[in-house]
Write a protein that holds these residues in place. Structure first.
Motif, PDB file in Angstrom:
ATOM      1  N   SER A 216      27.079 -86.398 -38.773  1.00 60.01           N
ATOM      2  CA  SER A 216      27.271 -85.092 -39.403  1.00 60.01           C
ATOM      3  C   SER A 216      27.549 -84.027 -38.345  1.00 60.01           C
ATOM      4  CB  SER A 216      26.014 -84.735 -40.196  1.00 60.01           C
ATOM      5  OG  SER A 216      26.190 -83.527 -40.900  1.00 60.01           O
ATOM      6  N   PRO A 217      28.458 -83.089 -38.618  1.00 64.07           N
ATOM      7  CA  PRO A 217      28.743 -82.017 -37.650  1.00 64.07           C
ATOM      8  C   PRO A 217      27.494 -81.204 -37.336  1.00 64.07           C
ATOM      9  CG  PRO A 217      30.402 -82.068 -39.385  1.00 64.07           C
ATOM     10  CD  PRO A 217      29.300 -82.991 -39.820  1.00 64.07           C
ATOM     11  N   VAL A 218      27.371 -80.800 -36.083  1.00 71.83           N
ATOM     12  CA  VAL A 218      26.223 -80.002 -35.649  1.00 71.83           C
ATOM     13  C   VAL A 218      26.704 -78.777 -34.887  1.00 71.83           C
ATOM     14  CG1 VAL A 218      24.608 -81.937 -35.547  1.00 71.83           C
ATOM     15  CG2 VAL A 218      25.993 -81.384 -33.532  1.00 71.83           C
ATOM     16  N   THR A 219      25.829 -77.810 -34.753  1.00 69.59           N
ATOM     17  CA  THR A 219      26.129 -76.602 -33.991  1.00 69.59           C
ATOM     18  C   THR A 219      25.015 -76.329 -32.992  1.00 69.59           C
ATOM     19  OG1 THR A 219      26.488 -74.201 -34.142  1.00 69.59           O
ATOM     20  CG2 THR A 219      25.036 -75.181 -35.793  1.00 69.59           C
ATOM     21  N   ASP A 220      25.412 -75.741 -31.847  1.00 67.42           N
ATOM     22  CA  ASP A 220      24.400 -75.348 -30.862  1.00 67.42           C
ATOM     23  C   ASP A 220      24.112 -73.855 -30.936  1.00 67.42           C
ATOM     24  OD1 ASP A 220      26.743 -74.329 -29.864  1.00 67.42           O
ATOM     25  OD2 ASP A 220      26.571 -75.255 -27.876  1.00 67.42           O
ATOM     26  N   GLN A 221      24.701 -73.181 -31.923  1.00 67.67           N
ATOM     27  CA  GLN A 221      24.434 -71.762 -32.130  1.00 67.67           C
ATOM     28  C   GLN A 221      23.162 -71.612 -32.955  1.00 67.67           C
ATOM     29  OE1 GLN A 221      26.458 -69.441 -30.517  1.00 67.67           O
ATOM     30  NE2 GLN A 221      27.151 -71.384 -29.630  1.00 67.67           N
ATOM     31  N   VAL A 222      22.041 -71.793 -32.294  1.00 63.53           N
ATOM     32  CA  VAL A 222      20.741 -71.809 -32.967  1.00 63.53           C
ATOM     33  C   VAL A 222      19.837 -70.727 -32.374  1.00 63.53           C
ATOM     34  CG1 VAL A 222      20.894 -74.266 -33.506  1.00 63.53           C
ATOM     35  CG2 VAL A 222      19.827 -73.545 -31.358  1.00 63.53           C
ATOM     36  N   PRO A 223      18.781 -70.338 -33.111  1.00 64.92           N
ATOM     37  CA  PRO A 223      17.883 -69.295 -32.598  1.00 64.92           C
ATOM     38  C   PRO A 223      17.156 -69.742 -31.331  1.00 64.92           C
ATOM     39  CG  PRO A 223      17.501 -69.723 -34.941  1.00 64.92           C
ATOM     40  CD  PRO A 223      18.393 -70.812 -34.438  1.00 64.92           C
ATOM     41  N   ALA A 224      16.775 -68.770 -30.525  1.00 67.57           N
ATOM     42  CA  ALA A 224      15.946 -69.057 -29.353  1.00 67.57           C
ATOM     43  C   ALA A 224      14.576 -69.527 -29.828  1.00 67.57           C
ATOM     44  CB  ALA A 224      15.812 -67.802 -28.496  1.00 67.57           C
ATOM     45  N   PRO A 225      13.805 -70.215 -28.968  1.00 66.97           N
ATOM     46  CA  PRO A 225      12.458 -70.647 -29.365  1.00 66.97           C
ATOM     47  C   PRO A 225      11.648 -69.478 -29.909  1.00 66.97           C
ATOM     48  CG  PRO A 225      13.046 -71.626 -27.262  1.00 66.97           C
ATOM     49  CD  PRO A 225      14.128 -70.640 -27.591  1.00 66.97           C
ATOM     50  N   SER A 226      10.912 -69.714 -30.986  1.00 67.79           N
ATOM     51  CA  SER A 226      10.116 -68.662 -31.607  1.00 67.79           C
ATOM     52  C   SER A 226       9.016 -68.197 -30.642  1.00 67.79           C
ATOM     53  CB  SER A 226       9.478 -69.173 -32.897  1.00 67.79           C
ATOM     54  OG  SER A 226       8.670 -70.307 -32.629  1.00 67.79           O
ATOM     55  N   PRO A 227       8.593 -66.931 -30.765  1.00 62.02           N
ATOM     56  CA  PRO A 227       7.531 -66.424 -29.873  1.00 62.02           C
ATOM     57  C   PRO A 227       6.280 -67.288 -29.988  1.00 62.02           C
ATOM     58  CG  PRO A 227       8.540 -64.640 -31.114  1.00 62.02           C
ATOM     59  CD  PRO A 227       9.080 -65.910 -31.700  1.00 62.02           C
ATOM     60  N   GLN A 228       5.736 -67.652 -28.854  1.00 61.63           N
ATOM     61  CA  GLN A 228       4.572 -68.537 -28.850  1.00 61.63           C
ATOM     62  C   GLN A 228       3.311 -67.740 -28.510  1.00 61.63           C
ATOM     63  OE1 GLN A 228       4.745 -71.624 -29.723  1.00 61.63           O
ATOM     64  NE2 GLN A 228       6.942 -71.958 -29.723  1.00 61.63           N
ATOM     65  N   THR A 229       2.339 -67.829 -29.387  1.00 60.84           N
ATOM     66  CA  THR A 229       1.062 -67.184 -29.097  1.00 60.84           C
ATOM     67  C   THR A 229       0.172 -68.099 -28.273  1.00 60.84           C
ATOM     68  OG1 THR A 229       0.194 -68.018 -31.185  1.00 60.84           O
ATOM     69  CG2 THR A 229       1.155 -65.820 -31.216  1.00 60.84           C
ATOM     70  N   ASN A 230       0.449 -69.386 -28.333  1.00 61.16           N
ATOM     71  CA  ASN A 230      -0.333 -70.344 -27.568  1.00 61.16           C
ATOM     72  C   ASN A 230       0.298 -70.493 -26.185  1.00 61.16           C
ATOM     73  OD1 ASN A 230      -0.717 -73.219 -26.532  1.00 61.16           O
ATOM     74  ND2 ASN A 230      -2.287 -73.113 -28.120  1.00 61.16           N
ATOM     75  N   LYS A 231      -0.495 -70.237 -25.145  1.00 59.47           N
ATOM     76  CA  LYS A 231       0.049 -70.245 -23.786  1.00 59.47           C
ATOM     77  C   LYS A 231       0.594 -71.611 -23.398  1.00 59.47           C
ATOM     78  CE  LYS A 231       0.858 -67.623 -20.277  1.00 59.47           C
ATOM     79  NZ  LYS A 231       1.688 -66.429 -20.455  1.00 59.47           N
ATOM     80  N   LEU A 232      -0.073 -72.671 -23.855  1.00 56.82           N
ATOM     81  CA  LEU A 232       0.379 -74.015 -23.520  1.00 56.82           C
ATOM     82  C   LEU A 232       1.771 -74.263 -24.079  1.00 56.82           C
ATOM     83  CD1 LEU A 232      -0.289 -76.766 -22.265  1.00 56.82           C
ATOM     84  CD2 LEU A 232      -1.302 -77.435 -24.441  1.00 56.82           C
ATOM     85  N   LYS A 233       2.000 -73.857 -25.348  1.00 56.08           N
ATOM     86  CA  LYS A 233       3.318 -74.045 -25.950  1.00 56.08           C
ATOM     87  C   LYS A 233       4.374 -73.213 -25.236  1.00 56.08           C
ATOM     88  CE  LYS A 233       2.193 -75.441 -30.672  1.00 56.08           C
ATOM     89  NZ  LYS A 233       2.388 -75.136 -32.101  1.00 56.08           N
ATOM     90  N   GLU A 234       4.019 -72.003 -24.852  1.00 55.36           N
ATOM     91  CA  GLU A 234       4.972 -71.151 -24.151  1.00 55.36           C
ATOM     92  C   GLU A 234       5.423 -71.804 -22.849  1.00 55.36           C
ATOM     93  OE1 GLU A 234       5.135 -66.777 -21.961  1.00 55.36           O
ATOM     94  OE2 GLU A 234       3.550 -67.213 -23.427  1.00 55.36           O
ATOM     95  N   LEU A 235       4.455 -72.350 -22.113  1.00 57.63           N
ATOM     96  CA  LEU A 235       4.776 -73.002 -20.850  1.00 57.63           C
ATOM     97  C   LEU A 235       5.589 -74.267 -21.088  1.00 57.63           C
ATOM     98  CD1 LEU A 235       1.368 -72.491 -19.043  1.00 57.63           C
ATOM     99  CD2 LEU A 235       3.529 -71.390 -18.474  1.00 57.63           C
ATOM    100  N   CYS A 236       5.272 -74.991 -22.174  1.00 59.03           N
ATOM    101  CA  CYS A 236       6.021 -76.212 -22.493  1.00 59.03           C
ATOM    102  C   CYS A 236       7.477 -75.897 -22.812  1.00 59.03           C
ATOM    103  CB  CYS A 236       5.375 -76.938 -23.662  1.00 59.03           C
ATOM    104  SG  CYS A 236       3.790 -77.700 -23.275  1.00 59.03           S
ATOM    105  N   ASN A 237       7.699 -74.814 -23.572  1.00 51.45           N
ATOM    106  CA  ASN A 237       9.067 -74.422 -23.896  1.00 51.45           C
ATOM    107  C   ASN A 237       9.842 -74.057 -22.633  1.00 51.45           C
ATOM    108  OD1 ASN A 237       9.502 -74.747 -26.663  1.00 51.45           O
ATOM    109  ND2 ASN A 237       8.388 -72.885 -27.160  1.00 51.45           N
ATOM    110  N   LYS A 238       9.181 -73.355 -21.730  1.00 54.58           N
ATOM    111  CA  LYS A 238       9.839 -72.991 -20.469  1.00 54.58           C
ATOM    112  C   LYS A 238      10.159 -74.245 -19.656  1.00 54.58           C
ATOM    113  CE  LYS A 238       7.852 -68.354 -20.021  1.00 54.58           C
ATOM    114  NZ  LYS A 238       6.970 -67.471 -19.222  1.00 54.58           N
TER     115      LYS A 238
END
Length: 393
Positions: A216-238
């Protein structure tokens, strides 16, 4: 890694501790609470009730490639618009991929402790102890086992709580498995050759380009990662974003190492570098490094071509002398002999030159590691439940 990554029925168990702090002294309930919290946080997006609708099967499955074949590498942040009809909006699907990358990361707490020691205080003591244990053990096997089990557990739950109620199913498989599952013809499974066009593609673009007729066709025009309140998740996204950029740079280095062996024409190279500059994904310094690699190979190829032309001209000149001499003497047999000698020497030269070009071609293909390992690429495969086949081993 097997072609088909089935769900593990094993319970979540961490490897035993080695060193001064025995694993038995840790609270099992604390371990379970930490693990449960990580998975529950990652599954937060699944809690929205879905909208019931009558659906037709997906025309083609959705394939999301992993940026590397190794366990724990992040998946590309892509979205298939066709999923909207299944009440899977872009924001939630991309959040699923982001959270998949978080829970599957190669023992993220250990990476965080290594990369940002000043933030150790932000990581729960449980994770700090586990990081110390794995560091003492020095075992990548244990790290990958943890990543694999957590990923399988997450997929099992996200299927049960989110995708299955919407008539969909998600699984991990390799490109080889896509062929065996019947989604891709065997002759079409190989990644497109490296040239001035595919060299400008991202990892996911090149992996998807030859499979688009069957996915199926896909797009890379997607939202940036949502704001993370959990520090561990924020660091993981980075960490995931950093890994993605580093992997792309490594792939580009490999591509231009191959171009040292055999590259596009100068006109094609100009087009290639113009495209890379227009995309803006690499700094001028990085593009300059790529140009130097290409030019190094181009100088070698030009040198070989000049030597070939020089030797060819020499054979032609000597042959012309012999032919003119035979004409002056009026000896037909000398004329025939001179022609045969020219044909023989030119043929030998062409064979030697062709042999060298063939060696360059084989060396070029060998250096294209991305294509060579393409059959091992790992995918998140989304299908309607009714279309999920059983893969025979």
């Amino acid at each position: 890694m097997s072609d088909y990554l089935s769900f593990s029925e094993r319970s979540m168990k961490w490897p035993p501790m080695f060193g001064r702090v025995p694993y038995e002294r840790q609270s099992k309930s604390s371990d379970e609470q930490v693990e449960r919290k990580i998975l529950n946080d990652a599954l937060g997006f699944t809690q929205r009730p879905h909208i019931q609708s009558i659906l037709t099967p997906l025309q083609r499955p959705v394939g999301i490639p992993r940026l590397q074949s190794r366990v724990g590498a992040p998946f590309a942040r892509l979205y298939a618009p066709e999923l909207a009809q299944y009440d899977v909006p872009m924001e939630e699907f991309v959040e699923f991929i982001d959270n998949m990358n978080i829970v599957c990361a190669d023992f993220v707490p250990l990476q965080i402790l290594d990369a940002v020691g000043s933030l150790v205080g932000l990581v729960p003591n449980h994770w700090a102890q586990m990081a110390g244990a794995v560091t003492s053990l020095g075992s990548k096997v244990a790290v990958h086992a943890v990543s694999k089990i957590r990923g399988e557990t997450f997929l099992r739950r996200v299927n049960s709580e989110y995708f299955n109620p919407r008539g969909l199913s998600v699984q991990m498989c390799t490109t080889d498995a896509l062929v065996r599952l019947g989604h891709v013809p065997p002759e079409a499974a190989k990644m497109p050759p490296l040239d001035h066009v595919t060299a400008t593609m991202s990892i996911e673009e090149r992996r998807l380009s030859h499979l688009m007729p069957w996915l199926s066709p896909v797009t890379d025009q997607v939202p940036a990662p949502s704001p993370q309140t959990n520090k561990l998740k924020e660091l993981c996204n980075k960490q995931a974003a950093y890994t993605s950029r580093r992997t792309q740079r490594k792939v580009m280095d490999d591509r231009f190492d191959a171009f040292e062996k055999q590259g596009p024409s100068p006109a094609e190279a100009d087009q290639m570098f113009a495209t890379l500059r227009a995309k803006g994904e690499f700094t001028p310094r990085q593009i300059g490094k790529m140009e130097k690699k290409y030019m190094k190979g181009e100088r070698e190829r030009s040198k070989d071509q000049r030597e070939y032309e020089k030797e060819k001209s020499k054979i032609e000149r000597e042959a012309e002398k012999d032919i003119m001499k035979a004409h002056r003497k009026g000896k037909i047999e000398d004329l025939v002999k001179a022609e045969r000698k020219r044909e023989s020497e030119l043929g030998k030269l062409d064979r030697e030159y062709s042999s060298e070009q063939l060696k360059r071609q084989r060396s070029f293909e060998k250096e294209d590691k991305e294509r060579k390992k393409g059959h091992k690429a790992v995918w998140l495969l989304v299908q309607t439940i009714s279309q999920v086949p059983t893969l025979r081993s």
